[in-house]
Design a protein around this motif. Structure first.
Motif, mmCIF file in Angstrom:
data_model
loop_
_atom_site.group_PDB
_atom_site.id
_atom_site.type_symbol
_atom_site.label_atom_id
_atom_site.label_comp_id
_atom_site.label_asym_id
_atom_site.label_seq_id
_atom_site.Cartn_x
_atom_site.Cartn_y
_atom_site.Cartn_z
ATOM 1 N N LEU A 398 0.791 -1.218 -0.088
ATOM 2 C CA LEU A 398 0.005 0.014 -0.136
ATOM 3 C C LEU A 398 0.839 1.320 0.087
ATOM 4 O O LEU A 398 0.312 2.456 0.386
ATOM 5 C CB LEU A 398 -1.076 0.083 1.199
ATOM 6 C CG LEU A 398 -1.780 -1.324 1.258
ATOM 7 C CD1 LEU A 398 -2.603 -1.211 2.710
ATOM 8 C CD2 LEU A 398 -2.714 -1.231 0.238
ATOM 9 N N ILE A 399 2.220 1.189 -0.275
ATOM 10 C CA ILE A 399 2.963 2.158 -0.128
ATOM 11 C C ILE A 399 3.011 2.922 -1.807
ATOM 12 O O ILE A 399 3.002 2.271 -2.571
ATOM 13 C CB ILE A 399 4.546 1.895 -0.003
ATOM 14 C CG1 ILE A 399 4.655 1.387 1.328
ATOM 15 C CG2 ILE A 399 5.473 3.353 -0.202
ATOM 16 C CD1 ILE A 399 6.199 0.611 1.665
ATOM 17 N N GLU A 497 -2.362 11.090 -6.692
ATOM 18 C CA GLU A 497 -3.250 10.505 -7.714
ATOM 19 C C GLU A 497 -4.466 9.626 -7.133
ATOM 20 O O GLU A 497 -4.130 9.272 -6.075
ATOM 21 C CB GLU A 497 -2.427 9.607 -8.711
ATOM 22 C CG GLU A 497 -1.589 8.369 -7.998
ATOM 23 C CD GLU A 497 -0.344 8.864 -7.518
ATOM 24 O OE1 GLU A 497 0.545 7.995 -6.928
ATOM 25 O OE2 GLU A 497 -0.129 10.020 -7.265
ATOM 26 N N ASN A 498 -5.441 9.394 -7.858
ATOM 27 C CA ASN A 498 -6.367 8.500 -7.312
ATOM 28 C C ASN A 498 -6.144 6.893 -6.914
ATOM 29 O O ASN A 498 -6.639 6.509 -5.984
ATOM 30 C CB ASN A 498 -7.490 8.451 -8.404
ATOM 31 C CG ASN A 498 -8.261 9.598 -8.877
ATOM 32 O OD1 ASN A 498 -8.129 10.708 -7.799
ATOM 33 N ND2 ASN A 498 -8.465 9.678 -10.329
ATOM 34 N N LYS A 499 -5.069 6.394 -7.671
ATOM 35 C CA LYS A 499 -4.711 5.359 -7.131
ATOM 36 C C LYS A 499 -4.178 5.166 -5.732
ATOM 37 O O LYS A 499 -4.399 4.286 -4.918
ATOM 38 C CB LYS A 499 -3.511 4.919 -7.963
ATOM 39 C CG LYS A 499 -2.966 3.342 -8.047
ATOM 40 C CD LYS A 499 -1.937 2.939 -8.823
ATOM 41 C CE LYS A 499 -1.233 1.671 -8.706
ATOM 42 N NZ LYS A 499 -0.300 1.249 -9.553
ATOM 43 N N CYS A 500 -3.432 6.135 -5.346
ATOM 44 C CA CYS A 500 -2.949 6.345 -4.067
ATOM 45 C C CYS A 500 -4.196 6.735 -3.150
ATOM 46 O O CYS A 500 -3.936 6.072 -1.780
ATOM 47 C CB CYS A 500 -2.034 7.541 -3.884
ATOM 48 S SG CYS A 500 -1.017 7.781 -2.346
ATOM 49 N N ALA A 501 -5.095 7.399 -3.574
ATOM 50 C CA ALA A 501 -6.338 7.685 -2.504
ATOM 51 C C ALA A 501 -6.966 6.214 -2.187
ATOM 52 O O ALA A 501 -7.299 5.952 -1.373
ATOM 53 C CB ALA A 501 -7.167 8.657 -3.433
ATOM 54 N N ARG A 502 -7.056 5.388 -3.310
ATOM 55 C CA ARG A 502 -7.700 4.179 -3.016
ATOM 56 C C ARG A 502 -6.906 3.279 -2.102
ATOM 57 O O ARG A 502 -7.484 2.433 -1.280
ATOM 58 C CB ARG A 502 -7.957 3.352 -4.376
ATOM 59 C CG ARG A 502 -8.957 3.889 -5.371
ATOM 60 C CD ARG A 502 -9.300 3.164 -6.514
ATOM 61 N NE ARG A 502 -8.115 2.637 -7.377
ATOM 62 C CZ ARG A 502 -7.850 3.618 -8.161
ATOM 63 N NH1 ARG A 502 -8.756 4.621 -8.514
ATOM 64 N NH2 ARG A 502 -6.769 3.569 -9.368
ATOM 65 N N LYS A 503 -5.578 3.166 -2.251
ATOM 66 C CA LYS A 503 -4.519 2.391 -1.150
ATOM 67 C C LYS A 503 -5.014 2.884 0.150
ATOM 68 O O LYS A 503 -4.935 1.964 1.128
ATOM 69 C CB LYS A 503 -3.220 2.807 -1.686
ATOM 70 C CG LYS A 503 -2.822 2.110 -2.709
ATOM 71 C CD LYS A 503 -1.494 2.061 -2.946
ATOM 72 C CE LYS A 503 -0.865 1.339 -4.259
ATOM 73 N NZ LYS A 503 0.695 1.353 -4.564
ATOM 74 N N TYR A 591 10.476 6.182 2.736
ATOM 75 C CA TYR A 591 9.845 6.403 3.928
ATOM 76 C C TYR A 591 9.048 5.254 4.272
ATOM 77 O O TYR A 591 9.199 4.465 5.410
ATOM 78 C CB TYR A 591 8.985 7.535 3.738
ATOM 79 C CG TYR A 591 8.338 7.892 5.195
ATOM 80 C CD1 TYR A 591 8.172 7.172 6.374
ATOM 81 C CD2 TYR A 591 7.991 9.288 5.348
ATOM 82 C CE1 TYR A 591 7.508 7.515 7.456
ATOM 83 C CE2 TYR A 591 7.306 9.874 6.745
ATOM 84 C CZ TYR A 591 7.265 8.934 7.634
ATOM 85 O OH TYR A 591 6.646 9.229 8.705
ATOM 86 N N GLY A 592 8.205 4.678 3.473
ATOM 87 C CA GLY A 592 7.373 3.391 3.662
ATOM 88 C C GLY A 592 8.095 2.253 3.839
ATOM 89 O O GLY A 592 7.865 1.491 4.952
#
Length: 656
Positions: A398-399, A497-503, A591-592
């Motif tokens: 999920l990073i 981006e939207n992909k990161c928001a979904r994560k 970081y992750g």
């Protein structure tokens, strides 16, 4: 009355603890310090605790416990207020080098834009700004007062739990202490709820609220430079702690001793008192020597107990992981998923408290319902922690990808990725602009790329005011093929981006499942600490465990987690003294991987020790049961394999 006063002190204690954890990022930015330094501030609470824990443990029961608790609450309140005091001495917060000396000024002329063939100093803040209050230096050593306040808070909190619980246990009607302790811990949950709520509210407010015209502040709560009104929470928490201390000074040392008896003991004859004092001195000297010898014998007994030592190191690794993760999880959510500090507070408050409470209750019920032996309890703890570990590993998937930032992850023209963020050369679109490369005033282009400053984006002009500033004729944005009129950029970083928001939404679900799994085994883990030693050594085993966790877990964990996180920084702020300040933007992947990698190493090492512990326990207990005579086997059963009964429940609650 004592229970009511203790409930208020527990609420205050939990409130201040949550406020400190949730304000870590705000303190780091306000004082312009690194994550490792703010980790030292966080660990200072445990340092203060260690200063007085031996005194409280040994002399606490012999002194006036209510007054000692009241003194602790008062000191805890003073510590919280001391944490907030630097805010009133530091002057206004400068989130940019280019802030105007006049807070009511709405012009954008002070923001640096591309100034071809002009001196670099024209783009920097004039020296007069620093001396006029509006721009006093943030990066100073005022953070030491926060460290001292947190240490004082640790000193004050030390007597509250052990003396408060022992007072209830000593004077509550027989069989009622567990009920009172259950009520105490249930009511204490109000503290974290209030802490997360007010932390969220105050982090939305600008740090200098009431001192500056908020309409002139051009950053938002999602900006990496935003600092909320962190100090308000500590003032509130400090006042509640001081108020909670007042009732304790009016409560008796022994609530059931008649008043006449107290007066009679005061007015006893002086001669008999002198004789008894001499006799007592001789006896106390002998007892002290015996106690010291007995203490070292008992300490040797638990430290030569392999099961206790394995459990000690196992829980040290586990708790170090939890402490380090919880200290920086708010910052992680802000940096990784672009959430504000306010949103991070509400998120973790709403998912952690009910999930942990449900898990702990369910775990305790399972042990009691199925009458688990000590080996069974160890297996339950192992399986629940193994399940939590599996959920933890899912965090790596999920990073989010690194942000597209010209000059850090991309070349300044935004076309090509760079191998390293260090010393990225200027492009032909901004090489003649005489920009200050140390500045951080991010702007977002229509191409989805963030530029470090309007000047480095090659912008020649600007329009608008406050938070709606738009920069035009940006030469670095015009060559990407996403031209939009006059190639303008807007103030602020580009959103994720939207992909990161979904994560992010998947991340929330994973945290709930991880918290629940971890909490299911927490009761079992606590029982392992005192059930693997002789009954008479329970108190010493729990006390030494607490001391070890604080010294080797609570203090160093936030520091080395912070130091590792600092390695992922791509852009540091530079204060007016030319020193490195706080981090503005991180390499998301590094970081992750660092944050979760460090936790994974600690958790995995703990799981290995779980296997060793269960194997050793099987050899010791099951072997004795089959080979030993019946009375001895029965004794082993009662001492080591008893299911969770009323006493164990009381021990468990006392430790919590």
């Amino acid at each position: 009355m004592f229970l009511a006063a203790l409930c208020l002190s527990f609420i205050s204690k939990a409130l201040n603890a949550v406020l400190m954890k949730s304000s870590i990022t705000q303190i780091e930015r306000r004082f312009d310090i690194s994550s490792s330094t703010v980790g030292l501030i966080d660990g200072s609470f445990e340092i203060g605790n260690l200063f007085v824990i031996v005194f409280v443990s040994y002399f606490g029961a012999k002194l006036h416990r209510p007054k000692l608790i009241g003194t602790g609450c008062f000191i805890m309140g003073l510590g919280s207020i001391l944490i907030a005091l630097p805010h009133f001495f530091m002057g206004y917060y400068r989130y940019s080098k280019d802030i105007s000396t006049n807070p009511s000024e709405n012009s954008t002329s002070n923001l640096s834009i591309c100034s071809i063939n002009q001196n670099l100093l024209l783009n920097r803040t004039s020296p007069e700004i620093v001396g006029k209050g509006w721009g006093k230096e943030s990066g100073s050593y005022m953070w030491i007062y926060v460290l001292m306040g947190n240490m004082l808070r640790g000193i004050g909190e030390t007597p509250i739990t052990p003396l408060g619980i022992s007072y209830i246990d000593d004077f509550a009607p027989e069989g009622h202490s567990s009920f009172y302790l259950g009520n105490l811990h249930a009511i204490a949950m109000i503290g974290p709820i209030i802490g997360f709520t007010v932390g969220s509210i105050f982090s939305k407010m600008y740090v200098d609220i009431g001192y500056v015209d908020l309409s002139t502040v051009r950053i938002t709560p999602k900006d990496s430079r935003w600092v909320g009104a962190w100090w308000l929470g500590f003032l509130m928490g400090g006042l509640i702690a001081i108020i909670s201390s007042i009732p304790f000074f009016f409560l008796p040392k022994n609530p059931y001793k008649p008043q006449k008896e107290r007066k009679a003991s005061v007015s006893s004859p002086v001669q008999s008192e002198e004789k008894s004092q001499k006799a007592n001195l001789t006896k106390s000297g002998q007892k002290f020597t015996e106690n010291i010898n007995g203490f070292f014998q008992s300490l040797k007994s638990i430290l030569t107990n392999p099961l206790y030592v394995i459990t000690l190191f196992m829980t040290l690794l586990q708790i170090s992981s939890h402490i380090g993760s919880f200290t920086y999880v708010f910052k992680y959510v802000e940096q990784q998923y672009g959430q504000s500090a306010s949103e991070a507070n509400i998120l973790f408050g709403s998912i952690s408290i009910p999930t942990l409470a449900t898990g702990m209750f369910t775990g305790g019920y399972i042990i009691k319902r199925f009458k688990l032996t000590l080996v069974g309890i160890a297996k339950l703890s192992f399986f629940t922690n193994a399940l939590a570990f599996i959920f933890h590993l899912l965090n790596f998937a999920l990073i989010c990808e690194n942000k597209s930032v010209a000059g850090l992850t991309l070349t300044y023209d935004g076309i090509n990725p760079v191998a390293s963020h260090i010393n990225v050369p200027l492009s032909y679109c901004n090489s003649d602009c005489n920009c200050d490369e140390s500045q951080w005033e991010p702007v977002c282009g229509d191409n989805g790329i963030t530029y470090v400053s309007p000047c480095l984006a090659g912008c020649k002009s600007s329009s608008g005011s406050k938070k709606s500033i738009v920069f035009h004729n940006c030469s670095c944005a015009e060559i990407n093929g996403f031209q939009n009129g006059n190639n303008s950029v807007k103030l602020g970083e580009c959103p994720r981006e939207n992909k990161c928001a979904r994560k992010f939404y998947i991340y929330i679900v994973i945290q709930i499942l991880g918290f629940l799994s971890m909490a299911l085994g927490s009761t079992a883990t606590i029982m392992l600490i005192f059930k693997n030693v002789q009954p008479e050594l329970k108190s010493l085993a729990v006390g030494f465990h607490s001391l070890t966790i604080r010294a080797l877990g609570g203090i160093p964990a936030p520091i080395y987690f912070g130091a590792m996180i600092d390695r992922a920084c791509m852009k540091w702020s530079i204060n007016n003294l030319g020193k490195q300040g706080t981090c503005r933007i991180y390499n998301s992947k590094l970081y992750g991987n660092t944050f979760f990698g460090l936790s994974t190493c600690l958790k995995f090492s703990a799981l290995i020790l779980y296997v060793v512990l269960i194997s050793a326990m099987k050899k010791k207990y099951e072997g004795k049961n089959t080979k030993a005579s019946e009375p001895e086997g029965k004794a082993v059963n009662e001492a080591n394999l008893e299911p969770l009964n009323g006493d164990a429940t009381a021990d468990h609650e006392t430790h919590i």
